[in-house]
Structure formats: C-alpha cells, structure tokens
Motif scaffolding. Structure first.
Motif, PDB file in Angstrom:
ATOM      1  N   VAL A  30       0.832  -1.205   0.000  1.00 32.18           N
ATOM      2  CA  VAL A  30       0.000   0.000   0.000  1.00 32.18           C
ATOM      3  C   VAL A  30       0.867   1.256   0.000  1.00 32.18           C
ATOM      4  CG1 VAL A  30      -1.643   1.346   1.382  1.00 32.18           C
ATOM      5  CG2 VAL A  30      -2.049  -1.092   0.978  1.00 32.18           C
ATOM      6  N   LEU A  33       2.145   1.733  -3.453  1.00 33.66           N
ATOM      7  CA  LEU A  33       1.075   2.216  -4.338  1.00 33.66           C
ATOM      8  C   LEU A  33       0.816   3.706  -4.126  1.00 33.66           C
ATOM      9  CD1 LEU A  33      -1.454  -0.751  -4.103  1.00 33.66           C
ATOM     10  CD2 LEU A  33      -0.250  -0.006  -6.156  1.00 33.66           C
ATOM     11  N   ILE A  34       0.825   4.149  -2.877  1.00 32.06           N
ATOM     12  CA  ILE A  34       0.583   5.571  -2.583  1.00 32.06           C
ATOM     13  C   ILE A  34       1.704   6.426  -3.168  1.00 32.06           C
ATOM     14  CG2 ILE A  34       0.442   7.277  -0.725  1.00 32.06           C
ATOM     15  CD1 ILE A  34      -1.085   5.098   0.897  1.00 32.06           C
ATOM     16  N   LYS A  36       3.485   5.726  -5.737  1.00 38.75           N
ATOM     17  CA  LYS A  36       3.393   5.662  -7.201  1.00 38.75           C
ATOM     18  C   LYS A  36       1.935   5.852  -7.635  1.00 38.75           C
ATOM     19  CE  LYS A  36       7.710   4.206  -7.572  1.00 38.75           C
ATOM     20  NZ  LYS A  36       8.760   4.903  -8.240  1.00 38.75           N
ATOM     21  N   ARG A  37       1.281   6.778  -6.985  1.00 38.72           N
ATOM     22  CA  ARG A  37      -0.156   6.997  -7.165  1.00 38.72           C
ATOM     23  C   ARG A  37      -0.578   7.171  -8.623  1.00 38.72           C
ATOM     24  NH1 ARG A  37      -2.177  11.041  -2.831  1.00 38.72           N
ATOM     25  NH2 ARG A  37      -0.289  10.075  -2.134  1.00 38.72           N
ATOM     26  N   MET A  41      -1.125   3.305  -8.931  1.00 34.11           N
ATOM     27  CA  MET A  41      -2.339   3.107  -8.141  1.00 34.11           C
ATOM     28  C   MET A  41      -3.608   3.446  -8.929  1.00 34.11           C
ATOM     29  SD  MET A  41      -3.208   4.595  -4.373  1.00 34.11           S
ATOM     30  CE  MET A  41      -3.787   3.426  -3.174  1.00 34.11           C
ATOM     31  N   LEU A  44      -4.260   0.854 -11.658  1.00 34.88           N
ATOM     32  CA  LEU A  44      -4.615  -0.403 -11.009  1.00 34.88           C
ATOM     33  C   LEU A  44      -6.060  -0.364 -10.510  1.00 34.88           C
ATOM     34  CD1 LEU A  44      -3.753  -3.195  -9.893  1.00 34.88           C
ATOM     35  CD2 LEU A  44      -2.979  -2.009  -7.842  1.00 34.88           C
ATOM     36  N   ALA A  45      -6.440   0.734  -9.885  1.00 35.22           N
ATOM     37  CA  ALA A  45      -7.815   0.878  -9.380  1.00 35.22           C
ATOM     38  C   ALA A  45      -8.829   0.838 -10.521  1.00 35.22           C
ATOM     39  CB  ALA A  45      -7.949   2.181  -8.586  1.00 35.22           C
TER      40      ALA A  45
END
Length: 199
Positions: A30, A33-34, A36-37, A41, A44-45
């Motif tokens: 996590v 991911l934050i 590399k928002r 992220m 991916l979302a």
C-alpha cells in the motif's frame, strides 16, 4: 487526518486478505502504491473496477472470462476431442503456461469432500458428463492434484464415465525435471517408481 489514516488502514487490511500477503507485506504494498499513485495506483484501481464488472465464469468450462464463453472454448482449433479436467482456474492457467495442451478444459472448482458437503453437483461433474456426450470427446485427462481428495474425485469421474467409448487418462506423477531424489517426499518417490518405464 485520522479519516485518511483510517481509510489507508482499511486498504491495508483488505490487501492483507489476499493470498500470499500478510499485514506487513500489505502495508509495504500500500505504501508503494501511494508513492506511485499516478503511474500505478490509479491505473490499477481503474483496471480492478473494470475486471470486477466484466469478469465471469465461462458457461461451458468454468474458466474466467469477460464473455459468456471463454476464448479457449470459442476457439475451433481447440476442439481436439480432448478435455483436461482441473480443480480450479489457477490449474488451468498453469497448464496453459506450459503450452503443451491444445484441447479444452473443464474446471471443477474444487474436489469432492463429504466433510464440507461438496458433492458431484457442486463441482459440475454432471455438466462434464454431458459435455463428453455432446462435444465428441475422445479423451478425458484427469489433471487433478495428487491429494487424497483429488484422487478420490478422479476415481469418481472415471467411474462415472466408465463404459463410454473414450480414453480416460491422468497426468504422470513422479520425479520433476531437475529434481533431486534427496529433496523429494516419500509419496513422490513411490509414484515415480510405480510409473517407471523402459530406458
């Protein structure tokens, strides 16, 4: 600030529920991911939301697909008269990675288990029997795990198909390529001895 922290903790808790990820691994994932928002992220979302909407089980074989019928079942070149029976989609994907099998599949979704009340109907075994009758199947390959449950399920399917004009085979079991005897368990060595062939 505590609201954002709570949301991040909730995301970590959700990630920790994934196989192979514990709380520490989930926390690292996590945080990565934050950081590399934008590049990781957000895409991916978006992809996860898209897959959540479109992914479904193939109505014919049980593979994961974005349509009612998966690409393997729709491919006429895969109509070889061979059906490979596997326990779950991960096993199907493993077989596909090897690239050796060119037929079609049937995903059971588990194995027979009296303790867990999993019978033939829950596994779609009647559907497999029906496919054998309607798809011109000449060989059923039982590629089930070498566990007690897997072998019990394989025997059940073999008995259910008995008397039909087709071959029922199973994957060879034994010493893997590059395997050293010293590192193998007793069951694998016994299976390899039983399946020995001329050199």
């Amino acid at each position: 600030m505590s609201g954002a922290r709570d949301e991040i903790e909730e995301l970590i808790a959700l990630m920790a529920r994934l196989p192979g990820l514990g709380p520490r691994s989930a926390r690292r994932a996590v945080l990565h991911l934050i950081r590399k928002r934008a590049g990781l992220m957000a895409p991916l979302a978006q992809m996860m939301a898209h897959v959540a909407e479109t992914a479904r089980e193939c109505a014919r074989c049980g593979n994961i697909s974005v349509g009612a019928i998966c690409d393997i079942c729709e491919n006429p070149a895969r109509a070889t008269g061979e059906i490979c029976v596997v326990e779950d989609v991960a096993d199907l994907w493993a077989m596909e990675r090897g690239g050796a099998f060119k037929g079609r599949y049937h995903v059971l979704g588990g194995t027979l288990s009296a303790l867990d009340a999993v019978g033939p109907e829950e596994l779609g075994i009647p559907k497999l029997i029906e496919r054998v009758g309607t798809e011109g199947v000449r060989e059923v390959i039982l590629a089930l795990n070498a566990t007690v449950e897997g072998q019990t399920t394989a025997h059940y399917i073999a008995e259910a198909l008995e008397g039909r004009d087709l071959r029922i085979t199973s994957l060879a079991q034994g010493v893997p390529i590059g395997g050293e005897l010293d590192y193998l368990d007793d069951g694998t060595i016994q299976a390899a001895l039983r399946a020995r062939r001329s050199f």
